[in-house]
Design an enzyme around this catalytic site. Sequence first.
Site, PDB file in Angstrom:
ATOM      1  N   PHE A 137       9.021   3.475   0.343  1.00 14.71           N
ATOM      2  CA  PHE A 137       8.146   4.067   1.364  1.00 14.71           C
ATOM      3  C   PHE A 137       6.988   3.116   1.604  1.00 14.71           C
ATOM      4  O   PHE A 137       6.255   2.779   0.670  1.00 14.71           O
ATOM      5  CB  PHE A 137       7.617   5.445   0.917  1.00 14.71           C
ATOM      6  CG  PHE A 137       6.923   6.156   2.049  1.00 14.71           C
ATOM      7  CD1 PHE A 137       7.642   6.916   2.960  1.00 14.71           C
ATOM      8  CD2 PHE A 137       5.554   6.013   2.240  1.00 14.71           C
ATOM      9  CE1 PHE A 137       7.010   7.537   4.039  1.00 14.71           C
ATOM     10  CE2 PHE A 137       4.914   6.627   3.303  1.00 14.71           C
ATOM     11  CZ  PHE A 137       5.639   7.394   4.205  1.00 14.71           C
ATOM     12  N   ASP A 222       3.837  -3.657  -2.784  1.00 19.59           N
ATOM     13  CA  ASP A 222       3.103  -2.540  -2.178  1.00 19.59           C
ATOM     14  C   ASP A 222       2.501  -1.714  -3.314  1.00 19.59           C
ATOM     15  O   ASP A 222       3.218  -0.991  -4.016  1.00 19.59           O
ATOM     16  CB  ASP A 222       4.078  -1.707  -1.332  1.00 19.59           C
ATOM     17  CG  ASP A 222       3.403  -0.505  -0.677  1.00 19.59           C
ATOM     18  OD1 ASP A 222       2.345  -0.076  -1.159  1.00 19.59           O
ATOM     19  OD2 ASP A 222       3.968   0.012   0.303  1.00 19.59           O
ATOM     20  N   LYS A 251      -4.923   4.263  -0.407  1.00 21.67           N
ATOM     21  CA  LYS A 251      -5.087   5.492  -1.187  1.00 21.67           C
ATOM     22  C   LYS A 251      -6.365   5.521  -2.047  1.00 21.67           C
ATOM     23  O   LYS A 251      -7.428   5.840  -1.534  1.00 21.67           O
ATOM     24  CB  LYS A 251      -3.829   5.746  -2.026  1.00 21.67           C
ATOM     25  CG  LYS A 251      -2.618   6.151  -1.155  1.00 21.67           C
ATOM     26  CD  LYS A 251      -1.515   6.707  -2.010  1.00 21.67           C
ATOM     27  CE  LYS A 251      -0.262   7.041  -1.232  1.00 21.67           C
ATOM     28  NZ  LYS A 251      -0.232   8.378  -0.673  1.00 21.67           N
TER      29      LYS A 251
HETATM   30  C1  LIG Z   1       3.827   2.917  -1.538  1.00 16.78           C
HETATM   31  C2  LIG Z   1       3.232   3.387  -0.256  1.00 16.78           C
HETATM   32  N1  LIG Z   1       3.017   2.496   0.725  1.00 16.78           N
HETATM   33  C3  LIG Z   1       2.463   2.868   1.896  1.00 16.78           C
HETATM   34  C4  LIG Z   1       2.112   4.176   2.131  1.00 16.78           C
HETATM   35  C5  LIG Z   1       1.502   4.546   3.444  1.00 16.78           C
HETATM   36  O1  LIG Z   1       0.138   4.737   3.274  1.00 16.78           O
HETATM   37  P1  LIG Z   1      -0.693   5.580   4.357  1.00 16.78           P
HETATM   38  O2  LIG Z   1      -0.192   6.982   4.271  1.00 16.78           O
HETATM   39  O3  LIG Z   1      -2.123   5.401   3.918  1.00 16.78           O
HETATM   40  O4  LIG Z   1      -0.430   4.965   5.679  1.00 16.78           O
HETATM   41  C6  LIG Z   1       2.307   5.127   1.130  1.00 16.78           C
HETATM   42  C7  LIG Z   1       1.944   6.538   1.352  1.00 16.78           C
HETATM   43  O5  LIG Z   1       2.368   7.420   0.676  1.00 16.78           O
HETATM   44  C8  LIG Z   1       2.870   4.729  -0.095  1.00 16.78           C
HETATM   45  O6  LIG Z   1       3.101   5.593  -1.082  1.00 16.78           O
END
Ligand SMILES: Cc1ncc(COP(=O)(O)O)c(C=O)c1O
Length: 396
Positions: A137, A222, A251
Site C-alpha cells: 500500500f 516506504d 503519518k
Molecule cells: C505504507 C504506506 N504508504 C503510504 C500510505 C499513504 O499515506 P497517506 O494516507 O498519508 O496518503 C500509507 C497509508 O496508510 C501507508 O500505510
Amino acid sequence: MEMSSWVERAGKVLMKNVGRLPVVFARGEGARLYDVDGKEYIDFLSGIAVQAVGHSHPAVVAALQKQAEKIIHVSNFFCLEEQVLLAEKLAALSGLERVFFANSGAEANEAAIKLARKYGRTRMGGKYEIITAYHSFHGRTMGALAATGQPKYQEAFRPLPEGFRYAHYNDLASWEAAITPQTCAVLLELVQGEGGVIPVDPAFFHGLVTLCRQHGLLLMIDEVQTGLGRTGKFFAWEHLGVKPDIMTLAKALGGGVPIGAMLAKEEVATAFEPGDHSTTVGGGGMAFAAALANLKIIEEEKLPERAARLGAELKAEFQSWQQELPVIKEVRGWGLLLALELAIPAQPVMRSCLEQGLIINAVAPTALRLVPPLNISEADLAKGLAILKQVLKEAQ
Ligand SMILES: Cc1ncc(COP(=O)(O)O)c(C=O)c1O
C-alpha cells in the site's frame, strides 16, 4: 448535540468514499479518546499509526500554538526556519542527505516515484520501470495507486500510470523475474501495513538488496507506516542494516498535522532540478513545528526502544492467550505494529471492541491490527487488553 445527530449529518454531507464507523469524537488525551456523548475509548489504532506520541500531547499543542502566532506559510519560493531544522533533523537521523516535504504519505511516494524516474531517465539511460509488491500500500493518488499492488484498489480507476511491475513479497525469484532492461527502482514496505501487517523476511530482503546492486536499481523504502519508532527502531530498515537510496515518511511525522517527507541520498537527489517537482504548501509551518515537537518526544522518551519492549511483551502476552483463546491463530509484526490472525472474521470483533470502548482495526478479513501510541501507559494498555480478551472470549 447527540452523537446520533452528528452521525446523521455526516452521512448526508460527507462523500461515501470510506466505510465510516458511527462514532464522532470530541476530544483526545494520550491513548484515550472521548466521543461527543462523553464515552471514553482506549485507542489501539492511533489514527492509523499517526498519533505515535498520543492525542494532544502538551508539547505538540504548545509548539502549534507558538507557531500559529509566529508564521504559518510563505510558499516554496522561500524557507521557514522550522523547515530547515526539520530537514536537518531527519537527515541526521537517517543519514539520507536531502529532504523534500509534501503533505501526505501518498504525496511523499509520488515524489519518490518522480525522483526515481528522473534519475532513471537521466542517469540510467532512460530507465523508468518500478517494481513494487503485491499486497503493498503506497497511497491513493494515481501514481501511488499504480504502485500499490492491490487490484481491488485499482480496478475502478484504470487507466493507471504505466511503468509499474509487481512481484510477490518475500519471494525473491518473483522480483528477479520482474526486472526488465527498463527497471530503475524497487519500492517496498518492510512491514506491509495495510496488506495485513506482514513483516519482510530478512533473507528475502538481503537477496533483493543484492539484486538491486547487481542491476544498479534504486532501493526505495516506504516508511510511511513503519517509520519514526513504530517497529522498535527509528526506521524499519535499521533492523536490517541497509540504508535505502530513497525513503518516504508521513503519518507519525506530523501526528495528524498533514506532512509527508521524501528523503534521498545526495547523489540520487541531484537528479531533481529546479522546477521538477513541488507543491504549494508542502507541510507548512504548523506541520514543521508539530514534526519537530513529535521527533523531540520520540527521541527524549526513547519511544523506539519502548515500542520494541512493549511489542515483545505484547507478543508474549498474546501467545499466552492462545491456549485459552484458540481463536488466535497467529501473532505477527514488529514493535508496536502488530496483528492477530483470527480463526473468525475480524470485523465483528472490531465492532464489539468499539462498543466496549476499545478502538482496534480489522486490517484484513480475519486479522486485527494493533498500533497503539508508542507512549501508551501500561495502565491504558492493560485496560485495552482486558476488553480485547473479553471480546475474543465471547466471539469464539
Ligand atoms: C505504507 C504506506 N504508504 C503510504 C500510505 C499513504 O499515506 P497517506 O494516507 O498519508 O496518503 C500509507 C497509508 O496508510 C501507508 O500505510
